[in-house]
Design a protein around this motif. Structure first.
Motif: not given
Length: 583
Positions: A350-351, A371-376, A378-379
């Motif tokens: 979350s940070r 920085t590859n976070f395809p399942t995150l 942002p909301a």
């Protein structure tokens, strides 16, 4: 007689009557009870059997088998004591090798020995002498129970007769000759060697961490289930697997992540039948174009590395990253569900600022190395995708239907607890939470605070609660969740560190963020007065009393000693795991 004296007398009579009633349930008459008393009193005056202490095996089944076979050098010491003046060092090594690995050694000897009958004759005499020596601490009854049924009578006769006795010399020699002439020498030697191995260790104490890193935790558990004479003080990695078996999703994700980190799927797939295909499929679909550089498996040794192709290493890396992200999400959700555990700061997903490629930790912004976070989302970064939820459901089912895993967990519960006290030795795996001043620290479990012996007892009972069908669903749910706190909670006696820096080690290069500060126990346990305080609190008495721990490897290369606190503390993590061999 005064009323007080009368009451005391009546109480004594009632107590004596109760004792007699209990004795009557087991013994038909006074003679039988007296015989048992005589037997027990005699046993108390026998020398203590050899206790074998082992810690942090970490799935290294071959090394574990070897130390069981050689009793960590105890057998060689016995052989040297017996034959040090009559056999050369090479002959002593050959005899010890035969005792440790009789089947393999006999096969080599049969192929090279020209005078096999002489070899059998000399070797059988020597093995009988070793067997007599290692059995001298036990009653005949206990020794008899260790003998193989097919040779029990003959071995017992040979063990309790002496070839130097003129009256029995012919009898003794004829037994040996007949064993050889009937073609039973190999089988008899194997039987004798196995008896020597069994009697060289009276009780095996395992101070935790059978699981993770190495490939054969399931093999070790199979050995222990048949071994019988062992106890275990659960370690953090054991608790992790127990939590996974109980249905804790955070524990399952950690078990999978560690297995993939060390390229060790044997225990999961071959041992317990955990289906890894859904995770592999999900990883290829989600991270198929990701090099997953930070998630390549840690493989110890050139031979192991050659066993993996570049393609298979890449698949393991993608599976590793996939389960790591799922783990971080699940743990953030668990921390929110249990704010009393003080683990909300572990929600680092979350940070993350995806646009800047940074994460904020303790008020400072750090660049991310991945920085590859395809399942995150942002909301809601800790929310699981539908595909991740489906994968976790499949994995939970795979753990829950593993009969062998459940059998091994039952074995851990039947033979284990959080601590043990044996012959003035206090055993526990890692830590006992302390305050800075060395006093026992209170830790909350199930809404109440406990410390010291009471804390370890309460934790052990809570762990059992997760598998207790008679408990309410609410009680079982809390107990299941608590396994994760035991794995990474700051005041967990199985962890006792400021944090578990899983996220930092994967995604932040700055090594200062990777530091996991140890609790006060690890800082104070070298003080004799602190160890004495702990031993007193646990009611451990005796002139030579000790605390024995594992968990933290003894770095002998850096001059560390396993003996501390003026002999009151022993640390016995010798580094079974290949990952520790360089230290």
């Amino acid at each position: 007689m005064t009323p007080i004296s009368k009451n005391i007398t009546e109480t004594h009579v009632e107590n004596d009557r109760r004792v007699l009633e209990l004795l009557a349930q087991s013994f038909p008459n006074i003679s039988a009870a007296s015989t048992e008393i005589i037997n027990l009193e005699a046993i108390l005056n026998l020398p203590k059997g050899t206790e074998h202490f082992v810690a942090d095996i970490h799935g290294e089944h071959e090394a574990f088998r070897h130390i069981l076979r050689n009793a960590s050098g105890n057998i060689k010491r016995k052989v040297t004591e017996l034959f040090g003046t009559s056999m050369r060092e090479q002959e002593i090594r050959e005899l010890c090798s035969l005792i440790y690995y009789p089947e393999q050694k006999l096969q080599i000897i049969r192929a090279s020995e020209n005078q096999l009958a002489d070899f059998y004759n000399i070797t059988l005499h020597r093995l009988i002498k070793v067997c007599q020596s290692v059995s001298s601490k036990y009653t005949r009854s206990k020794v008899r129970k260790s003998l193989p049924r097919e040779f029990a009578y003959i071995i017992e006769e040979l063990m309790h007769e002496s070839p130097s006795d003129d009256d029995k010399q012919a009898y003794f020699s004829r037994i040996i000759e007949t064993i050889i002439s009937t073609g039973q020498a190999d089988e008899f030697i194997i039987a004798l060697c196995n008896v020597i191995q069994r009697l060289s260790i009276d009780q095996l104490h395992i101070l935790g961490d059978i699981f993770d890193r190495g490939p054969g935790a399931h093999i070790i558990m199979d050995i222990l289930c048949d071994y019988g004479r062992f106890d275990i003080q659960w370690g953090n990695h054991d608790a992790l697997w127990m939590g996974a078996a109980a249905g804790n999703e955070c524990c399952m994700a950690n078990v999978l992540r560690l297995s993939l980190r060390y390229a060790n799927m044997a225990t999961l797939e071959d041992g317990y039948g955990i289906n890894m295909v859904p995770l592999a499929t999900f990883a290829m679909e989600t991270y198929g174009d990701d090099p997953c550089t930070r998630f390549m498996p840690h493989i110890a040794g050139d031979d192991e590395e050659n066993a993996f192709t570049e393609k298979s290493r890449l698949l393991i890396g993608r599976m590793h990253k996939a389960i790591a992200i799922i783990q971080l999400k699940l743990e953030a959700q668990m921390a929110r569900e249990h704010p009393e555990w003080g683990l909300s700061d572990r929600d680092l997903l979350s940070r993350i600022d995806k646009e800047k490629g940074t994460v904020t930790l303790d008020g400072k912004e750090y660049p991310l190395n991945d920085t590859n976070f395809p399942t995150l989302d942002p909301a809601d970064p800790t929310a699981m995708t539908d595909e991740e939820k489906e994968l976790v459901d499949k994995l939970r089912h795979s753990f829950s239907v593993s009969d062998k895993l459940m059998k091994h967990i039952d074995c851990l519960f039947s033979n284990g607890c959080m601590y043990g006290i044996y012959n003035s030795n206090l055993l526990f795996h890692a830590s006992l939470p302390l305050n800075e001043d060395g006093t026992m620290k209170e830790v909350e479990v199930c809404g109440k605070k406990y410390k010291g012996r009471g804390l370890l007892h309460k934790i052990g009972m809570t762990m059992r609660e997760a598998f207790n069908d008679d408990s309410s669903e609410e009680e079982r749910k809390y107990a299941r969740d608590f396994f994760w706190y035991l794995w990474c909670g700051p005041d967990s006696p199985l962890f006792d560190k400021s944090k578990m820096a899983t996220f930092e080690r994967y995604f932040i290069d700055d090594p200062a963020t990777h530091v996991e500060e140890k609790g006060w126990y690890f800082k104070l346990r070298n003080k004799e007065e602190v160890c004495d305080m702990i031993l007193d609190a646990f009611g451990v008495e005796g002139e030579h009393r000790h605390i024995i721990n594992g968990h933290v490897p003894v770095r002998a290369a850096k001059g560390e000693s396993p003996i501390r606190a003026n002999g009151k503390l022993m640390v016995i993590d010798g580094g079974f795991a290949k990952a520790y061999h360089n230290t």
